[in-house]
Motif scaffolding. Structure first.
Motif, PDB file in Angstrom:
ATOM      1  N   SER A   1       0.833  -1.195   0.000  1.00 31.32           N
ATOM      2  CA  SER A   1       0.000   0.000   0.000  1.00 31.32           C
ATOM      3  C   SER A   1       0.871   1.250   0.000  1.00 31.32           C
ATOM      4  CB  SER A   1      -0.916   0.003   1.235  1.00 31.32           C
ATOM      5  OG  SER A   1      -1.553   1.241   1.385  1.00 31.32           O
ATOM      6  N   LEU A   2       0.581   2.173  -0.916  1.00 34.56           N
ATOM      7  CA  LEU A   2       1.322   3.426  -0.968  1.00 34.56           C
ATOM      8  C   LEU A   2       1.000   4.309   0.221  1.00 34.56           C
ATOM      9  CD1 LEU A   2       0.882   4.323  -4.754  1.00 34.56           C
ATOM     10  CD2 LEU A   2       2.745   3.063  -3.679  1.00 34.56           C
ATOM     11  N   ARG A   3      -0.252   4.338   0.618  1.00 35.57           N
ATOM     12  CA  ARG A   3      -0.686   5.244   1.683  1.00 35.57           C
ATOM     13  C   ARG A   3      -0.220   4.783   3.060  1.00 35.57           C
ATOM     14  NH1 ARG A   3      -2.476  10.266   0.549  1.00 35.57           N
ATOM     15  NH2 ARG A   3      -3.915  10.217   2.287  1.00 35.57           N
ATOM     16  N   TYR A   4      -0.227   3.475   3.291  1.00 27.33           N
ATOM     17  CA  TYR A   4       0.119   2.957   4.618  1.00 27.33           C
ATOM     18  C   TYR A   4       1.537   2.397   4.679  1.00 27.33           C
ATOM     19  CZ  TYR A   4      -4.862   3.369   5.638  1.00 27.33           C
ATOM     20  OH  TYR A   4      -6.140   3.853   5.834  1.00 27.33           O
ATOM     21  N   ASN A   5       2.220   2.337   3.528  1.00 22.87           N
ATOM     22  CA  ASN A   5       3.597   1.839   3.462  1.00 22.87           C
ATOM     23  C   ASN A   5       3.718   0.483   4.159  1.00 22.87           C
ATOM     24  OD1 ASN A   5       6.288   1.952   2.690  1.00 22.87           O
ATOM     25  ND2 ASN A   5       6.935   2.901   4.617  1.00 22.87           N
ATOM     26  N   ALA A   6       2.780  -0.406   3.852  1.00 22.62           N
ATOM     27  CA  ALA A   6       2.745  -1.737   4.450  1.00 22.62           C
ATOM     28  C   ALA A   6       2.106  -2.682   3.442  1.00 22.62           C
ATOM     29  CB  ALA A   6       1.949  -1.723   5.752  1.00 22.62           C
ATOM     30  N   PRO A   7       2.352  -3.990   3.582  1.00 18.69           N
ATOM     31  CA  PRO A   7       1.705  -4.944   2.671  1.00 18.69           C
ATOM     32  C   PRO A   7       0.183  -4.816   2.724  1.00 18.69           C
ATOM     33  CG  PRO A   7       3.462  -6.012   3.904  1.00 18.69           C
ATOM     34  CD  PRO A   7       3.301  -4.651   4.503  1.00 18.69           C
ATOM     35  N   VAL A   8      -0.446  -4.936   1.562  1.00 12.47           N
ATOM     36  CA  VAL A   8      -1.898  -4.791   1.481  1.00 12.47           C
ATOM     37  C   VAL A   8      -2.600  -5.827   2.349  1.00 12.47           C
ATOM     38  CG1 VAL A   8      -3.871  -5.029  -0.077  1.00 12.47           C
ATOM     39  CG2 VAL A   8      -1.865  -3.730  -0.789  1.00 12.47           C
ATOM     40  N   ALA A   9      -2.095  -7.057   2.330  1.00 15.00           N
ATOM     41  CA  ALA A   9      -2.714  -8.113   3.137  1.00 15.00           C
ATOM     42  C   ALA A   9      -2.681  -7.752   4.623  1.00 15.00           C
ATOM     43  CB  ALA A   9      -1.998  -9.439   2.897  1.00 15.00           C
ATOM     44  N   GLN A  10      -1.588  -7.122   5.061  1.00  8.27           N
ATOM     45  CA  GLN A  10      -1.482  -6.727   6.471  1.00  8.27           C
ATOM     46  C   GLN A  10      -2.470  -5.606   6.800  1.00  8.27           C
ATOM     47  OE1 GLN A  10       2.527  -5.751   7.708  1.00  8.27           O
ATOM     48  NE2 GLN A  10       1.793  -4.459   9.394  1.00  8.27           N
ATOM     49  N   VAL A  11      -2.605  -4.634   5.901  1.00  8.67           N
ATOM     50  CA  VAL A  11      -3.552  -3.538   6.125  1.00  8.67           C
ATOM     51  C   VAL A  11      -4.977  -4.072   6.192  1.00  8.67           C
ATOM     52  CG1 VAL A  11      -4.484  -1.398   5.187  1.00  8.67           C
ATOM     53  CG2 VAL A  11      -2.033  -1.862   5.019  1.00  8.67           C
ATOM     54  N   ILE A  12      -5.329  -4.973   5.265  1.00  6.12           N
ATOM     55  CA  ILE A  12      -6.675  -5.541   5.247  1.00  6.12           C
ATOM     56  C   ILE A  12      -6.934  -6.362   6.496  1.00  6.12           C
ATOM     57  CG2 ILE A  12      -8.176  -7.179   4.040  1.00  6.12           C
ATOM     58  CD1 ILE A  12      -6.991  -6.245   1.435  1.00  6.12           C
ATOM     59  N   ALA A  13      -5.957  -7.158   6.899  1.00 10.68           N
ATOM     60  CA  ALA A  13      -6.138  -7.988   8.094  1.00 10.68           C
ATOM     61  C   ALA A  13      -6.331  -7.127   9.338  1.00 10.68           C
ATOM     62  CB  ALA A  13      -4.927  -8.909   8.272  1.00 10.68           C
ATOM     63  N   THR A  14      -5.580  -6.019   9.424  1.00  9.25           N
ATOM     64  CA  THR A  14      -5.692  -5.142  10.590  1.00  9.25           C
ATOM     65  C   THR A  14      -7.041  -4.444  10.623  1.00  9.25           C
ATOM     66  OG1 THR A  14      -3.302  -4.763  10.523  1.00  9.25           O
ATOM     67  CG2 THR A  14      -4.618  -3.214  11.805  1.00  9.25           C
ATOM     68  N   ARG A  15      -7.494  -3.978   9.472  1.00  6.77           N
ATOM     69  CA  ARG A  15      -8.755  -3.223   9.415  1.00  6.77           C
ATOM     70  C   ARG A  15      -9.980  -4.115   9.361  1.00  6.77           C
ATOM     71  NH1 ARG A  15      -8.513   2.545   8.847  1.00  6.77           N
ATOM     72  NH2 ARG A  15      -6.313   3.094   9.034  1.00  6.77           N
ATOM     73  N   ALA A  16      -9.831  -5.347   8.862  1.00  9.10           N
ATOM     74  CA  ALA A  16     -10.995  -6.208   8.657  1.00  9.10           C
ATOM     75  C   ALA A  16     -11.685  -6.568   9.962  1.00  9.10           C
ATOM     76  CB  ALA A  16     -10.572  -7.477   7.914  1.00  9.10           C
ATOM     77  N   ALA A  17     -10.916  -6.714  11.041  1.00 10.90           N
ATOM     78  CA  ALA A  17     -11.523  -7.103  12.316  1.00 10.90           C
ATOM     79  C   ALA A  17     -12.553  -6.066  12.768  1.00 10.90           C
ATOM     80  CB  ALA A  17     -10.440  -7.279  13.374  1.00 10.90           C
ATOM     81  N   ASN A  18     -12.202  -4.783  12.670  1.00 15.23           N
ATOM     82  CA  ASN A  18     -13.137  -3.726  13.061  1.00 15.23           C
ATOM     83  C   ASN A  18     -14.354  -3.689  12.147  1.00 15.23           C
ATOM     84  OD1 ASN A  18     -11.503  -2.852  15.181  1.00 15.23           O
ATOM     85  ND2 ASN A  18     -10.397  -1.400  13.913  1.00 15.23           N
ATOM     86  N   SER A  19     -14.132  -3.779  10.828  1.00 19.70           N
ATOM     87  CA  SER A  19     -15.246  -3.720   9.885  1.00 19.70           C
ATOM     88  C   SER A  19     -16.170  -4.920  10.030  1.00 19.70           C
ATOM     89  CB  SER A  19     -14.730  -3.648   8.451  1.00 19.70           C
ATOM     90  OG  SER A  19     -14.159  -2.392   8.185  1.00 19.70           O
ATOM     91  N   LEU A  20     -15.599  -6.105  10.195  1.00 20.95           N
ATOM     92  CA  LEU A  20     -16.432  -7.302  10.330  1.00 20.95           C
ATOM     93  C   LEU A  20     -17.253  -7.266  11.609  1.00 20.95           C
ATOM     94  CD1 LEU A  20     -14.034 -10.114   9.044  1.00 20.95           C
ATOM     95  CD2 LEU A  20     -16.014  -9.130   7.900  1.00 20.95           C
ATOM     96  N   ALA A  21     -16.665  -6.758  12.691  1.00 18.15           N
ATOM     97  CA  ALA A  21     -17.429  -6.630  13.945  1.00 18.15           C
ATOM     98  C   ALA A  21     -18.577  -5.646  13.766  1.00 18.15           C
ATOM     99  CB  ALA A  21     -16.503  -6.181  15.071  1.00 18.15           C
TER     100      ALA A  21
END
Length: 328
Positions: free
Chosen positions: A84-104
């Motif tokens: 990810s350009l915006r978060y300077n981290a692997p996309v899979a890691q960004v999705i995994a971190t954010r997915a928990a909040n969105s899924l809840a």
């Protein structure tokens, strides 16, 4: 059954391929310059041509669209969704971190809207033409025309600013270490966004269930049950629930896509760090890899919901299960 599973897997793969292709194409057609959006106007204006070209090559923005998509797809097949350009981290890691909040958030809203919509729809159908029916219809029509972001702002002003019952935003208390965040703290921050998202999801299920309840109550077997002296509540409970549950399940699982779209707006209003907020950030920054990853994840969620609905049809109605087995 094997044919059914293989067919759905093939559809699933084609769906993800189409979603990723369209996402990359739209980002390529967007007027947003990723380098300028990520650096800022002032920093971008002060860059030399050589440095600007170096950054474009590093972020891959100068690569033609077909080549860029082919490179991303080849890596994605191996499990690498890019950086990810915006978060300077692997996309899979960004999705995994954010997915928990969105899924809840979406799970709470999904369950609440489904249960309330089903209950309101049955109640309104049984009480057709009465005050309860008019109240439920008026409530649903009002919600169906209410933008979710506007409702979120109203609830935020009333319950957070004026009454102080809920926090103003975020998923955890500001300034608190992640190790010190309790389940009660997370639930307190989740409550108001989930309420906002669930309120708007009630209308469609309630109105559809109401119409289906009216159709069921006018059927021949219900009239026969009434002639035997059974009460309306008993008839609906013992004879009508299965016929009412099937269309409700269809709408409930189909609403997952609407919930995800609504969660994007809700997360922005409440500054809730989920996939929706990450998608907005990626869109504003021209982050094609992150946008494609989030689009693929959301498409998988919607496809999975529809697949579960098909399986539950056979659980609720044995006739459909037998028909599926005969076709297989």
């Amino acid at each position: 059954m094997a044919r059914f599973c293989l067919t759905n897997l093939a559809k699933f793969a084609l769906l993800l391929l189409a979603v990723s292709l369209v996402t990359f194409a739209l980002v390529s057609l967007s007027p947003v310059d990723p380098v300028q959006a990520n650096l800022g106007q002032a920093a971008y204006a002060g860059l030399s041509d050589a440095k600007r070209a170096q950054l474009e090559a590093y972020w891959g923005t100068s690569v033609p669209f077909p080549e860029r998509y082919a490179n991303w797809l080849a890596a994605a097949v191996q499990g690498d969704l890019g950086v990810s350009l915006r978060y300077n981290a692997p996309v899979a890691q960004v999705i995994a971190t954010r997915a928990a909040n969105s899924l809840a958030l979406m799970a709470c809203a999904w369950v609440a809207s489904g249960v309330l919509g089903f209950a309101f729809g049955i109640t309104a159908g049984i009480c057709r033409g009465r005050l309860v029916d008019r109240i439920v219809k008026g409530y649903c029509y009002l919600l169906a025309s209410t933008p979710v972001f506007w409702l979120g702002l109203v609830l935020l002003i009333v319950f957070s600013v004026e009454l102080g019952w809920f926090p103003l935003g975020f998923s955890v208390p500001v300034g608190t270490a992640s190790a010190d965040v309790t389940f009660a703290d997370a639930l307190h921050h989740l409550a108001l966004p989930a309420i906002t998202l669930s309120i708007t999801g009630v209308a469609n299920i309630a109105l559809h269930t109401r119409e289906k309840t009216i159709d069921v109550l006018e059927s021949d077997y219900i009239r026969f049950a009434k002639a035997r002296g059974d009460s309306t509540a008993s008839i609906v409970w013992h004879h009508g629930l299965r016929n009412l549950a099937l269309p409700a399940l269809t709408l409930q699982f189909a609403s997952i896509s609407e919930l995800f779209g609504g969660s994007v707006l809700v997360e922005e209003v409440f500054s809730y760090p989920g996939l929706g907020q990450a998608a907005v950030t990626a869109g504003l920054g021209g982050d094609a890899a992150l946008l494609a990853g989030i689009a693929v994840a959301s498409a998988a969620l919607v496809f999975g919901g529809n697949l579960i609905a098909n399986v539950l049809y056979g659980v609720v109605d044995p006739r459909m299960r037998k028909g599926a087995l005969q076709d297989a």
